[in-house]
Design a protein around this motif. Structure first.
Motif, short mmCIF file in Angstrom:
data_model
loop_
_atom_site.label_atom_id
_atom_site.label_comp_id
_atom_site.label_asym_id
_atom_site.label_seq_id
_atom_site.Cartn_x
_atom_site.Cartn_y
_atom_site.Cartn_z
N LYS A 299 0.84 -1.22 0.00
CA LYS A 299 0.00 0.00 0.00
C LYS A 299 0.86 1.26 0.00
N THR A 300 1.93 1.22 -0.78
CA THR A 300 2.76 2.41 -0.88
C THR A 300 2.24 3.26 -2.02
N GLU A 301 2.79 4.48 -2.07
CA GLU A 301 2.31 5.40 -3.08
C GLU A 301 2.56 4.86 -4.50
N GLY A 302 1.56 4.98 -5.34
CA GLY A 302 1.72 4.56 -6.73
C GLY A 302 1.54 3.07 -6.93
N GLU A 303 1.34 2.33 -5.86
CA GLU A 303 1.19 0.88 -6.01
C GLU A 303 -0.18 0.54 -6.59
#
Ligand code: ARG
Length: 606
Positions: A312-316
């Motif tokens: 759930k990191t940015e851009g994932e």
């Protein structure tokens, strides 16, 4: 000075390693341990060793960063003092002749000739052996084209890189499983089966003569898009296929066979071995995997789909594990695949070779596999070796003039045609017999295509140009193959009598490295294990190509200034420098090993 002298004396004793080793690794280890002993405040101290430079053989560059690290701990020590302290405390190494501190604290390292002599003797008497390392079970997933679709230059690149990486790992003694993850499953088979039923209703009893599967695919796609009844039947056939119904399975097999034959033709030409294990293999595993993920509470509802997040990191982007209609996806199959490889295949290392465009997909797969407890990165190494796009000479995506995907068999055929043309231009056809010319044509053509692919960093895009790859100057396969034949012919031309004595000469002749160019060549050859270590770390095979080219050019320098064989005016051999002839033989042996790892077949004569 005293230390240097002492070292000199000791190095002449028989302390030289009896295995080929990576010098850079050896130097790293002793400098690392010395640093740790001097500065116990660092748990894992910085240690920087760089390979051969113009000024020294190797260099340790840690003093400067160490000095600033110490400053952060309120310890004042100049980089020069650190370098001095490192040198004073360095243990004896049979590889180091002497060290020298320059500038603010660079430590130049000069090698003993003894290790190089041992290395060359080992190569001559025992063949080219890999540096010692722990044996691993490695799965290499490469090539992986899709049934009923064209195998394109991207798949060719994956095939060539994957094969070479596998060859390297096999040379190192690893247990390698080469897997062709064929795209042989999915909803597109519904329309193909439905179309087959209409065109060859008798397919169950008689093999349908599908010559052009791409056209067949296009026709069925057109019907699928335009005809509602057909579309319904196509969906039904997918369900039937996935539940193992007999006739649909038969139709699917027939379709797969057509593609399979085309793919195999390419693998045969390129001499690539690979085990087919397509997406269909994972059907039952996908079913149980989805259940498990659901039970673990890892799946989320999203507009009728079931998705899974990794970090759930940015851009994932989350994986789609189940489609809204209930079907599985490319993501589902790769989750089942990674689990199968770790749990059933007991892989220690998994490598996926695909175009760089799939980087996000694999990042999510790895993250989700970690989250689901399938992958423990502290135990298993996992790499996505993503490569750049193949471009045409116009700098655009590689296509035919009419804008279609280039058929690989046509491409390889053009390669051999051009290669034969070149050989004729050079009048090789006058020296070689019929079989030799066929072998030379193929080895040059496929060698060039492979080398052009492998010699560029695989991360970058590369321009496909027959003119460039068939050039016999510069860093090309043709140049290297010719250089190799010439080196081999030096000893061979000395005749049968001399060559019969070769095993004895290899054992008994001391290798002399007194001439500057002999030493220079030897110092290139002993880097072989360093290069292998570097490729293993970065998974970029182009270092091996650079190395081959470096050997060839350094050899030319050596050969230009060191006579190996002296002849009189009549052309009779009057003097043989056996040590130098042996140096030629060792050079050829290492080059041959490099060619083998690259999957390039050498020529017998030119
Ligand atoms: N069939 C895919 C393609 O053509 C490549 C599959 C790569 N391997 C994998 N496990 N996803 O792009």
């Amino acid at each position: 000075k005293a230390i240097a002298n002492e070292r000199k004396q000791m190095s002449s004793s028989s302390n030289s390693p009896t295995e080929v080793i990576s010098i850079i690794k050896h130097l790293y280890d002793i400098f690392y341990n010395t640093t740790k002993a001097i500065f116990p405040q660092f748990e894992d101290p910085i240690c920087v060793i760089s390979s051969q430079t113009n000024k020294s053989d190797y260099q340790c560059n840690s003093a400067m960063p160490l000095s600033s690290k110490l400053k952060q701990l309120n310890v004042q020590m100049s980089s020069l003092d650190i370098a001095k302290k490192l040198v004073e405390n360095l243990p004896y190494s049979p590889l180091i002749e002497r060290t020298e501190i320059t500038g603010p604290g660079f430590i130049s390292i000069f090698l003993t000739k003894d290790y190089a002599k041992t290395f060359i003797s080992l190569i001559l008497n025992e063949g080219v052996k890999p540096p010692p390392m722990k044996k691993l079970r490695v799965v290499v997933d490469f090539s992986s084209p899709n049934i009923a679709k064209q195998m394109h230059v991207g798949h060719l690149r994956s095939t060539i890189i994957g094969d070479s990486i596998s060859r390297l790992l096999e040379f190192l003694g690893h247990d390698v499983l080469r897997i062709n993850h064929l795209g042989d499953w999915g909803t597109q088979f519904g329309m193909l089966i439905a179309h087959l039923e209409d065109i060859f209703p008798n397919y169950v009893n008689e093999s349908p003569p599908i010559a052009d599967l791409q056209a067949f695919y296009k026709e069925s796609k057109k019907r699928f898009d335009e005809d509602e009844e057909f579309k319904k039947r196509a969906y039904d056939r997918v369900v039937k296929l996935q539940s193992g119904e007999k006739n649909s399975t038969k139709a699917w097999q027939l379709i797969c066979d057509v593609s399979r034959r085309e793919f195999q033709h390419i693998y045969d030409l390129l001499d690539v071995k690979i085990v087919e294990r397509g997406e269909s293999f994972y059907q039952s595993r996908m079913e149980s995997l989805v259940k498990e993920l659901d039970e673990q509470g890892l799946l989320e509802e999203d507009e009728g789909r079931k998705i899974m997040w990794g970090e759930k990191t940015e851009g994932e982007i989350p994986l789609t594990i189940v489609k809204s209609g209930g079907g599985f996806t490319y993501d589902t199959s790769d989750m089942a695949t990674i689990k199968q490889r770790i749990e059933e295949e007991k892989a220690d290392w998994i490598i996926y070779v695909t175009d760089a465009g799939q980087a996000t997909h694999f990042k999510s797969i790895f993250a989700c596999a970690k989250r689901a407890g399938i992958l423990d990165p502290s135990k298993i190494r996992i790499d996505h070796l993503g490569f750049g796009v193949v471009l045409g000479e116009d700098g655009k995506k590689f296509k035919t003039r009419s804008g279609d995907t280039v058929k690989l068999s046509d491409l390889l055929e053009e390669g051999t045609r051009r290669s034969l043309e070149k050989l004729k231009e050079k009048e090789r056809d006058k020296i070689l017999n019929e079989q030799e010319i066929i072998d030379a044509t193929n080895n040059v053509a496929y060698g060039c295509i492979k080398y052009a692919d492998l010699s560029k960093s695989s991360r970058n895009d590369y321009v496909f140009s027959f003119d460039r790859m068939l050039d016999d100057r510069g860093n090309t396969a043709v140049y290297l193959l010719y250089a190799y034949v010439r080196i081999c012919s030096i000893a061979r031309n000395l005749g049968e009598e001399f060559n019969k004595q070769m095993p004895k000469l290899k054992k008994e002749t001391p290798i002399v490295l007194d001439h500057e160019k002999e030493w220079k060549l030897a110092k290139v050859l002993i880097q072989f294990p360093d290069i292998i270590e570097k490729i293993l770390r970065e998974l970029n095979i182009h270092y091996l190509c650079d190395f081959l080219y470096h050997i060839a050019t350094t050899f030319t320098e050596f050969y230009d200034s060191c006579y190996c064989i002296q002849k009189n005016k009549q052309g009779e051999v009057v003097k043989i420098d056996v040590s130098r002839v042996l140096l030629c033989e060792a050079t050829a042996a290492i080059m041959a090993q490099c060619f083998d790892i690259l999957g390039i077949k050498t020529l017998k004569k030119v």
